[in-house]
Scaffold this motif. Structure first.
Motif, mmCIF file in Angstrom:
data_model
loop_
_atom_site.group_PDB
_atom_site.id
_atom_site.type_symbol
_atom_site.label_atom_id
_atom_site.label_comp_id
_atom_site.label_asym_id
_atom_site.label_seq_id
_atom_site.Cartn_x
_atom_site.Cartn_y
_atom_site.Cartn_z
ATOM 1 N N ILE A 89 36.505 44.643 41.530
ATOM 2 C CA ILE A 89 37.597 45.274 40.786
ATOM 3 C C ILE A 89 38.665 44.262 40.368
ATOM 4 C CG2 ILE A 89 39.030 45.872 42.776
ATOM 5 C CD1 ILE A 89 38.366 48.288 39.935
ATOM 6 N N ILE A 90 38.851 43.237 41.174
ATOM 7 C CA ILE A 90 39.858 42.235 40.814
ATOM 8 C C ILE A 90 39.490 41.592 39.483
ATOM 9 C CG2 ILE A 90 40.772 39.959 41.445
ATOM 10 C CD1 ILE A 90 40.892 40.885 44.297
ATOM 11 N N ASN A 91 38.199 41.468 39.278
ATOM 12 C CA ASN A 91 37.704 41.013 37.987
ATOM 13 C C ASN A 91 38.260 41.814 36.830
ATOM 14 O OD1 ASN A 91 36.183 38.805 38.095
ATOM 15 N ND2 ASN A 91 34.267 39.800 37.497
ATOM 16 N N HIS A 92 38.356 43.077 37.058
ATOM 17 C CA HIS A 92 38.880 43.974 36.035
ATOM 18 C C HIS A 92 40.282 43.541 35.600
ATOM 19 C CE1 HIS A 92 39.872 47.714 34.015
ATOM 20 N NE2 HIS A 92 40.967 47.763 34.734
ATOM 21 N N PHE A 93 41.094 43.181 36.584
ATOM 22 C CA PHE A 93 42.446 42.731 36.262
ATOM 23 C C PHE A 93 42.415 41.381 35.554
ATOM 24 C CE2 PHE A 93 43.242 45.839 39.551
ATOM 25 C CZ PHE A 93 44.285 46.540 38.983
ATOM 26 N N ARG A 94 41.527 40.523 36.027
ATOM 27 C CA ARG A 94 41.392 39.231 35.371
ATOM 28 C C ARG A 94 41.040 39.402 33.893
ATOM 29 N NH1 ARG A 94 41.528 36.135 39.840
ATOM 30 N NH2 ARG A 94 39.937 36.608 41.376
ATOM 31 N N GLU A 95 40.128 40.337 33.632
ATOM 32 C CA GLU A 95 39.753 40.580 32.244
ATOM 33 C C GLU A 95 40.959 41.014 31.412
ATOM 34 O OE1 GLU A 95 36.518 43.416 32.337
ATOM 35 O OE2 GLU A 95 35.409 42.060 33.666
ATOM 36 N N GLY A 96 41.763 41.889 31.987
ATOM 37 C CA GLY A 96 42.962 42.347 31.299
ATOM 38 C C GLY A 96 43.872 41.173 30.962
ATOM 39 N N ILE A 97 44.013 40.285 31.904
ATOM 40 C CA ILE A 97 44.872 39.123 31.718
ATOM 41 C C ILE A 97 44.287 38.175 30.669
ATOM 42 C CG2 ILE A 97 45.712 37.047 32.892
ATOM 43 C CD1 ILE A 97 47.300 39.532 33.553
ATOM 44 N N ILE A 143 47.847 37.292 42.618
ATOM 45 C CA ILE A 143 46.718 37.915 43.319
ATOM 46 C C ILE A 143 46.473 37.227 44.665
ATOM 47 C CG2 ILE A 143 44.212 38.260 43.229
ATOM 48 C CD1 ILE A 143 44.513 38.920 40.275
ATOM 49 N N GLU A 144 46.626 35.924 44.647
ATOM 50 C CA GLU A 144 46.482 35.181 45.900
ATOM 51 C C GLU A 144 47.517 35.637 46.932
ATOM 52 O OE1 GLU A 144 46.782 30.631 46.655
ATOM 53 O OE2 GLU A 144 45.472 30.929 44.905
ATOM 54 N N LYS A 145 48.706 35.808 46.467
ATOM 55 C CA LYS A 145 49.787 36.269 47.342
ATOM 56 C C LYS A 145 49.432 37.629 47.952
ATOM 57 C CE LYS A 145 54.806 37.188 47.125
ATOM 58 N NZ LYS A 145 55.951 37.260 46.184
ATOM 59 N N TRP A 146 48.893 38.472 47.105
ATOM 60 C CA TRP A 146 48.486 39.802 47.580
ATOM 61 C C TRP A 146 47.388 39.670 48.630
ATOM 62 C CZ3 TRP A 146 43.616 42.206 46.569
ATOM 63 C CH2 TRP A 146 43.523 43.513 47.049
ATOM 64 N N GLU A 147 46.447 38.781 48.374
ATOM 65 C CA GLU A 147 45.345 38.599 49.316
ATOM 66 C C GLU A 147 45.848 38.071 50.660
ATOM 67 O OE1 GLU A 147 42.826 36.291 46.748
ATOM 68 O OE2 GLU A 147 41.455 37.971 46.389
ATOM 69 N N ARG A 148 46.813 37.174 50.603
ATOM 70 C CA ARG A 148 47.388 36.651 51.842
ATOM 71 C C ARG A 148 48.096 37.758 52.612
ATOM 72 N NH1 ARG A 148 48.941 32.220 48.977
ATOM 73 N NH2 ARG A 148 51.087 32.946 48.823
ATOM 74 N N LYS A 149 48.896 38.504 51.889
ATOM 75 C CA LYS A 149 49.629 39.609 52.524
ATOM 76 C C LYS A 149 48.654 40.563 53.201
ATOM 77 C CE LYS A 149 50.523 43.529 50.761
ATOM 78 N NZ LYS A 149 50.837 44.690 49.952
ATOM 79 N N ARG A 150 47.608 40.846 52.510
ATOM 80 C CA ARG A 150 46.579 41.775 52.955
ATOM 81 C C ARG A 150 45.803 41.217 54.158
ATOM 82 N NH1 ARG A 150 42.894 45.704 51.885
ATOM 83 N NH2 ARG A 150 44.723 46.970 51.554
#
Lengths: 154, 154
Positions: A89-97, A143-150
């Motif tokens: 799903i993260i790919n989905h956001f990458r595509e948007g960007i 996204i990296e920040k989110w992954e770290r937080k998670r």
DNA sequence: TTTTAAGTTCTATATTTGAAGAACCAAAAG
DNA sequence: CTTTTGGTTCTTCAAATATAGAACTTAAAA
């Protein structure tokens, strides 16, 4: 099988997904996301969503193609059982960007064609293009920040 | 008036804008962005884009409504002259982000209806919703960062 | 080897969408 | 007043999309 609320959600989420796919495919995807049942056969999808065979077939293949869903089979059973594949799903956001970046390139091209690059409009084009570029560059970090937080508090 | 390259760009940018508005409106907006000429009358737009009066009228009003364009008038001239209004473009990104938030709310609702919130699928729904929320929260900071960068080296 | 199950593809519609052009309208000019 | 200008609205019309349902295909089961 599906509660009234779930049916409503399938419609609402389906409407979001309609941006980018045909209504039937959007409903199929929403069904696979919302339902408690983990996997659905062709005919179950067909029945639940009251679709024709062709709409079901086309919708499923469209989603398989985009890797939004996948299927598994059971020994001694010819049917395919479809499930949502949420993993990329993260790919989905990458595509948007990436799409934003593509537009910024067109804005740049437009700026290059401007006779006078100092008009308000031209400067705004440059500014918007710069912003789009910036967002594109910053996104991986976010996204990296989110992954770290998670990872820290799972 | 418009070079071949500008015409091509209007089409390309127009295609991006078609996501969210009808083709005629998308072309009008693209024209006002790309052209060197600062403002265009109703009939100029009509002629350049070869649109009917109704398509022109509807497109213009659609764009005015969304505040994507604006118009000014000249003394002793009944015509309206339309220009692109780029100033609230950051708003455009905010809207995109708000849309993501709205979808995250639907994902949350779907999660709440799940019998078992510990399935892979349910956990993924939670994860995606969380990511969407995070993006929504982070965005203002990212834009602020961009504004600071831009203020420092203009 | 015939039948059946599971789906695909083809053909015919239905629906939606967008645009054209004519009829219309309101305000300003004459 | 009556004509003109600048646009809007209304009525088709055309094209694109999406779906239905029937005909077809393929592989497995009987």
């Amino acid at each position: 099988m599906l509660s009234q609320k779930q049916k409503e959600l399938i419609e609402k989420i389906g409407i979001y997904f309609e941006e980018g796919m045909q209504p039937a495919a959007a409903r199929i995807l929403a069904l696979l996301i919302v339902a408690d049942q983990v996997s659905f056969s062709f005919d179950e999808i067909r029945e639940i969503l009251k679709l024709s065979k062709s709409a079901t077939s086309n919708g499923i293949n469209f989603l398989l193609n985009l890797k939004k869903i996948e299927y598994h089979t059971k020994p001694g059973d010819r049917k395919r059982y479809f499930t949502w594949s949420p993993d990329n799903i993260i790919n989905h956001f990458r595509e948007g960007i990436d799409k934003i970046l593509a537009l910024s390139i067109l804005f740049d091209a437009s700026l290059q064609l401007k006779r006078d690059k100092n008009t308000h409009s031209a400067k705004k084009i440059a500014e918007i293009s710069d912003l789009m570029n910036f967002l594109h560059l910053e996104m991986p970090g976010v996204i990296e920040k989110w992954e770290r937080k998670r990872a820290s508090k799972p």
